[in-house]
Design an enzyme around this catalytic site. Structure first.
Site, PDB file in Angstrom:
ATOM      1  CB  SER A 186      37.625  45.251  -4.318  1.00  0.00           C
ATOM      2  OG  SER A 186      38.706  46.066  -4.678  1.00  0.00           O
TER       3      SER A 186
ATOM      4  CG  ASP B 238      31.447  55.412   6.711  1.00  0.00           C
ATOM      5  OD1 ASP B 238      30.839  54.359   6.948  1.00  0.00           O
ATOM      6  OD2 ASP B 238      32.686  55.525   6.850  1.00  0.00           O
TER       7      ASP B 238
ATOM      8  CE  LYS C 118      41.254  42.806  -3.487  1.00  0.00           C
ATOM      9  NZ  LYS C 118      41.579  44.242  -3.560  1.00  0.00           N
TER      10      LYS C 118
END
Length: 529
Positions: A299, A310, A324
């Site tokens: 999460s 990224d 999740k």
């Protein structure tokens, strides 16, 4: 005179007009087919009709509230694994973890042989002020016994916790004698940060266990402290962090990312896209950063890791995270219960959805992590696989994968040779914890005199811990067979690390365990490179 007459009749005229208006409104309602009009009662759902009939007609007495709760849970099973119903009785404890505190007496306890043993007392907390000590055995709370066979930890918490400033009278066994202590309950913090220290010159280590309302504040305090000690590189440990509040993870990411960089965006069928970006100058935008993850990181942990990965801002070390990527909102219901329902998915800056598939049912979804142990994934050392076949590329050309958690840049597999069945049994049954607790109480004076975790290793070099543990395990009906040298060393390390936790809490535990933790050692190697 005319004015006086008007004043006398005016209330009657108002009443007459009101009655006429209500009558006309009622007649209009009968001739109006507008669904959902103000006067129209909504039609009951079949679920409510069934519950009403059971309540009115069923042959035996039955709690229809329980039936309703079960029906809600069954309905949510057809949505996604993270939309959940929280009964009113569980809501306070469920929210306490996210709030970062609760009202209680301030002790850490563990049940050994149906007896509640006080493992630690919060310094300056309610129990400390009342004179409780590690080693006390709690036998009652306000006259209610705590020594019942098979008593559950949650039953004990219900008796020990309560409103702030309320009192509880505890029955205690200390030194073989029974005494009483009155404890005035207070606010007890639930820290989100387990450890923050300089793991080597210039390199800091911070471990975050959850994202609660206090996580970002705790993190910033530790970050500033370590920078004052000369930190230039950081290892951020999110292993075992199951997530929590999204905004806390976003605020932390902002400390690592510059400009107006996108951190995460959320989008759902009924919820428009919402972008979350870096908004301010961060405290650690330039230093080298390694982030640790494993299959229990989920999460909000994955939001933070996904953003840093990224943007090529951090190197991820460890194993693939849980997967999740669903956003929940919590809604209070009329009876004090709550519904936590999924409203959107979150996506990393490159557009990766981290949510793993759940189309085969909740059971298979929940067992997916254990399946990684059976299919050998946790033994792999490569990252050349994509969970759903979709590959993303960062600006530096690094390949990333979506649809099933965060895949690390550097994989550290599990060493299965360290997991002999008997070691697992010693842990699951609590035998090691019980041994460490008793060893500490027996040698408390000497152990409390040690200055820090590094002194514990030297102290134990002259102690034969393993034979003592083997004898202790026999009393707990566990026979420890012959272990090879690697397994013996692992058992001694685990025992030593738990003893450090008993004395210095989480920070002491991680200071010692990190010295031999293969994931942490790989992180240091990565930073050196």
């Amino acid at each position: 005179m005319n004015n006086r007459k008007l004043q006398v009749w005016l209330p009657a005229l108002f009443a007459l007009v009101m009655v006429a208006g209500m009558y006309l409104g009622y007649r209009l309602r009968e001739n109006t087919n507008t669904a959902g009009s103000f006067f129209r009662m909504e039609k009951k759902s079949p679920l409510q009709e069934v519950l009403d009939l059971v309540r009115l007609k069923y042959v035996d007495p039955i709690n229809t509230d329980t039936l309703g709760d079960d029906a809600i849970r069954e309905m949510l099973m057809h949505l996604d694994p993270h939309s959940v119903f929280i009964p009113a009785s569980d809501l306070k404890n469920t929210n306490a973890d996210l709030m970062g505190n609760f009202d209680g007496i301030g002790v850490e306890f563990q049940v050994f042989s149906d007896t509640v043993n006080v493992m630690n007392v919060l310094k300056g907390g309610p129990s400390d002020k009342a004179g409780l000590q590690a080693g006390d055995k709690l036998i009652s709370a306000d006259g209610k016994p705590l020594t019942k066979p098979n008593i559950q930890s949650e039953d004990i918490r219900v008796l020990l916790r309560g409103p702030r400033d309320s009192k509880v009278v505890l029955g205690i066994i200390r030194g073989g004698k029974e005494i009483k202590a009155t404890v005035t309950r207070g606010r007890i913090p639930l820290p989100a940060l387990d450890a923050a220290y300089m793991i080597e010159p210039g390199t800091g280590f911070i471990r975050i266990s959850k994202f609660s309302e206090t996580t970002y504040e705790e993190f910033m305090q530790s970050l500033e402290k370590l920078q004052a000690l000369g930190m230039k590189q950081l290892i951020l440990d999110l292993r075992g962090n199951g997530g929590g509040l999204l905004n806390e993870a976003i605020d932390m990411a902002d400390e690592f990312l510059d400009d107006n960089k996108l951190i995460v965006y959320t989008e759902g069928n009924k919820v428009p896209r919402q972008d979350y970006r870096a908004r301010r100058m961060g405290l650690f935008e330039k230093g080298d950063l390694v982030l640790l993850m494993d299959e229990s990181s989920a999460s909000a942990s994955e939001v933070l890791a996904g953003a840093l990965q990224d943007w090529d801002r951090a190197t991820i070390v460890g194993r693939r995270s849980f997967g999740k990527g669903l956003v929940q909102e919590q809604y209070q219901l009329g009876d004090g219960s709550a519904l936590r329902i999924t409203v959107a998915r979150y996506y990393t800056p490159l557009g990766r959805s981290i949510q793993k598939p759940y189309d085969k049912g909740v059971k298979i979804y929940q067992e997916e992590v254990s399946e990684r142990f059976h299919n050998g994934e946790v033994l792999r050392t490569d990252t050349a696989y994509a969970v759903n076949g979709k590959i993303y590329n960062t600006k530096s050309g690094k390949k990333l994968y979506g649809g099933g958690g965060i895949t690390p840049d550097v994989v550290v597999p599990i060493d299965t040779s360290l997991y002999a069945p008997v070691l697992s049994e010693l842990y699951v049954k609590g035998t090691i914890s019980n041994f460490v607790y008793n060893y500490y109480l027996t040698n408390k004076k000497e152990l409390d005199a040690l200055k820090g975790p590094s002194d514990l290793t030297g102290y134990l070099n002259n102690k034969a811990l393993l034979p003592l543990l083997v004898d202790f395990a026999k009393k707990d009906s566990i026979r420890v067979p012959s272990l090879n040298a690697v397994q013996q060393n692992e058992l001694e390390l685990r025992t030593r690390n738990l003893l450090a936790r008993q004395i210095w809490r989480s920070e002491g535990y991680f200071e010692l365990s990190n010295a031999t933790d293969p994931v942490v050692q790989q992180a240091l190697k990565t930073l050196h490179q």
